[in-house]
Design a protein around this motif. Structure first.
Motif, PDB file in Angstrom:
ATOM      1  N   PHE A  76      -7.617   6.515  -9.020  1.00 24.03           N
ATOM      2  CA  PHE A  76      -7.975   7.928  -8.862  1.00 24.03           C
ATOM      3  C   PHE A  76      -6.734   8.794  -8.690  1.00 24.03           C
ATOM      4  N   PHE A  77      -5.773   8.321  -7.874  1.00 27.73           N
ATOM      5  CA  PHE A  77      -4.568   9.096  -7.616  1.00 27.73           C
ATOM      6  C   PHE A  77      -3.762   9.326  -8.898  1.00 27.73           C
ATOM      7  N   PHE A  78      -3.817   8.352  -9.810  1.00 28.11           N
ATOM      8  CA  PHE A  78      -3.037   8.448 -11.039  1.00 28.11           C
ATOM      9  C   PHE A  78      -3.739   9.288 -12.107  1.00 28.11           C
ATOM     10  N   PHE A  79      -5.048   9.048 -12.295  1.00 30.18           N
ATOM     11  CA  PHE A  79      -5.770   9.698 -13.391  1.00 30.18           C
ATOM     12  C   PHE A  79      -6.552  10.944 -12.965  1.00 30.18           C
ATOM     13  N   PHE A  80      -6.951  11.002 -11.680  1.00 31.77           N
ATOM     14  CA  PHE A  80      -7.753  12.136 -11.204  1.00 31.77           C
ATOM     15  C   PHE A  80      -7.221  12.663  -9.872  1.00 31.77           C
ATOM     16  N   PRO A  81      -5.949  13.065  -9.820  1.00 33.72           N
ATOM     17  CA  PRO A  81      -5.379  13.526  -8.544  1.00 33.72           C
ATOM     18  C   PRO A  81      -5.982  14.848  -8.075  1.00 33.72           C
ATOM     19  N   THR A  82      -6.147  14.973  -6.777  1.00 31.72           N
ATOM     20  CA  THR A  82      -6.615  16.226  -6.179  1.00 31.72           C
ATOM     21  C   THR A  82      -5.614  16.640  -5.108  1.00 31.72           C
ATOM     22  N   ARG A  83      -5.652  17.919  -4.730  1.00 32.58           N
ATOM     23  CA  ARG A  83      -4.653  18.396  -3.768  1.00 32.58           C
ATOM     24  C   ARG A  83      -5.280  19.371  -2.770  1.00 32.58           C
ATOM     25  N   VAL A  96       0.829  -1.206   0.000  1.00 30.35           N
ATOM     26  CA  VAL A  96       0.000   0.000   0.000  1.00 30.35           C
ATOM     27  C   VAL A  96       0.864   1.257   0.000  1.00 30.35           C
ATOM     28  N   GLY A  97       1.882   1.279   0.854  1.00 33.00           N
ATOM     29  CA  GLY A  97       2.752   2.442   0.946  1.00 33.00           C
ATOM     30  C   GLY A  97       3.498   2.712  -0.353  1.00 33.00           C
ATOM     31  N   SER A  98       3.990   1.644  -0.992  1.00 34.03           N
ATOM     32  CA  SER A  98       4.729   1.800  -2.241  1.00 34.03           C
ATOM     33  C   SER A  98       3.826   2.330  -3.349  1.00 34.03           C
ATOM     34  N   SER A  99       2.646   1.749  -3.492  1.00 31.58           N
ATOM     35  CA  SER A  99       1.731   2.179  -4.552  1.00 31.58           C
ATOM     36  C   SER A  99       1.261   3.608  -4.321  1.00 31.58           C
ATOM     37  N   TYR A 100       1.083   3.979  -3.039  1.00 30.40           N
ATOM     38  CA  TYR A 100       0.613   5.312  -2.680  1.00 30.40           C
ATOM     39  C   TYR A 100       1.536   6.399  -3.232  1.00 30.40           C
ATOM     40  N   TYR A 101       2.837   6.166  -3.091  1.00 30.76           N
ATOM     41  CA  TYR A 101       3.800   7.179  -3.533  1.00 30.76           C
ATOM     42  C   TYR A 101       4.183   7.026  -5.007  1.00 30.76           C
ATOM     43  N   LEU A 102       4.168   5.812  -5.525  1.00 33.10           N
ATOM     44  CA  LEU A 102       4.551   5.602  -6.919  1.00 33.10           C
ATOM     45  C   LEU A 102       3.558   6.246  -7.887  1.00 33.10           C
ATOM     46  N   VAL A 103       2.248   6.104  -7.594  1.00 31.69           N
ATOM     47  CA  VAL A 103       1.259   6.651  -8.527  1.00 31.69           C
ATOM     48  C   VAL A 103       1.338   8.174  -8.605  1.00 31.69           C
ATOM     49  N   SER A 104       1.615   8.825  -7.480  1.00 35.90           N
ATOM     50  CA  SER A 104       1.724  10.288  -7.493  1.00 35.90           C
ATOM     51  C   SER A 104       3.015  10.747  -8.153  1.00 35.90           C
ATOM     52  N   THR A 105       4.040   9.891  -8.118  1.00 35.33           N
ATOM     53  CA  THR A 105       5.315  10.238  -8.732  1.00 35.33           C
ATOM     54  C   THR A 105       5.242  10.153 -10.252  1.00 35.33           C
ATOM     55  N   PHE A 106       4.521   9.166 -10.752  1.00 36.43           N
ATOM     56  CA  PHE A 106       4.508   8.920 -12.192  1.00 36.43           C
ATOM     57  C   PHE A 106       3.253   9.420 -12.906  1.00 36.43           C
ATOM     58  N   THR A 107       2.309   9.982 -12.167  1.00 37.08           N
ATOM     59  CA  THR A 107       1.119  10.498 -12.844  1.00 37.08           C
ATOM     60  C   THR A 107       1.482  11.673 -13.754  1.00 37.08           C
ATOM     61  N   PHE A 108       0.789  11.751 -14.877  1.00 34.06           N
ATOM     62  CA  PHE A 108       1.041  12.836 -15.834  1.00 34.06           C
ATOM     63  C   PHE A 108      -0.046  13.909 -15.742  1.00 34.06           C
ATOM     64  N   VAL A 109      -0.958  13.755 -14.790  1.00 33.60           N
ATOM     65  CA  VAL A 109      -2.090  14.671 -14.644  1.00 33.60           C
ATOM     66  C   VAL A 109      -1.808  15.678 -13.530  1.00 33.60           C
TER      67      VAL A 109
END
Length: 216
Positions: A93-100, A20-33
């Motif tokens: 959602f984190f990869f394709f529809f990130p919010t902040r 969970v921890g790895s995926s949490y940070y990886l998706v935000s690192t590699f997202t193009f959105v």
């Protein structure tokens, strides 16, 4: 035998948390959105920052440990399945529809020369605020509470529910999430429960036999 049982469940937690921890940070690192900031509601504005919220916010990890470890082996595995499903759906959602979120409400606490202030500063610096909707903090807390409460006494269940509600308050008070994220986390946990139940019935062929097990 009890030690072996506990160690087995704790290994489930360690493996799950690493995934969970790895995926949490990886998706935000590699997202193009580019992350979008959601509008605030009156609830978000009315819940004020408080120094104690940080410690309650972090107690989520203890709740997750309890929900996976201090249950039967069967329920430990089922909790893991649901937590991983939460993470899988949330990662989409984190990869394709990130919010902040870009709140500055905690500036006075960060400037304090205290242990709490130092930890709040670390949270604001390292806890990714682009992975907001849906809230994994909430969805996994609900999942852990459900499995932790399955065979507990009524008084213990009440304590766990209060703990869960305090975590809901803490994610709003620390300004790590908005009420939209909280509702999203609730819907995410319900969705994962439904998916895992369906998979257990038609693919995993898993029969969940409830037994009256008392754990301490």
């Amino acid at each position: 035998m009890w030690t072996k049982f506990k160690n087995s469940n704790f290994k489930n937690y360690l493996i799950t948390q690493s995934i969970v921890g790895s995926s949490y940070y990886l998706v935000s690192t590699f997202t193009f959105v580019k992350p979008v900031e959601l509008p605030l509601t009156f609830i978000d504005i009315s819940v004020k920052p408080h120094f104690s919220a940080f410690w309650i916010y972090m107690s989520f990890f203890l709740l997750l440990i309890c929900g996976i470890t201090f249950v039967s082996k069967t329920d430990s595995k089922e909790c893991v399945k649901n937590v991983l499903m939460n993470s899988l759906i949330a990662s989409f959602f984190f990869f394709f529809f990130p919010t902040r979120i870009t709140y500055d409400d905690y500036t006075p606490y960060v400037q304090e020369d205290t242990i709490t202030g130092a930890f709040i500063k670390m949270m604001k610096q390292y806890d990714n605020t682009s992975n907001c909707f849906p809230s994994l903090h909430i969805s996994n807390s609900i999942t852990a509470t459900y499995f932790l409460n399955k065979y507990k006494k009524q008084s213990t269940k009440i304590i766990n529910i209060i703990w869960l509600l305090l975590i809901v308050w803490s994610v709003l008070s620390t300004k790590q999430h908005t009420i939209y994220d909280v509702v999203g986390g609730l819907l995410l946990s319900l969705t994962s429960f439904s998916i895992i139940k369906y998979l257990n019935k038609y693919y995993f062929k898993t029969e969940i036999k409830e037994k009256n097990i008392e754990t301490t």
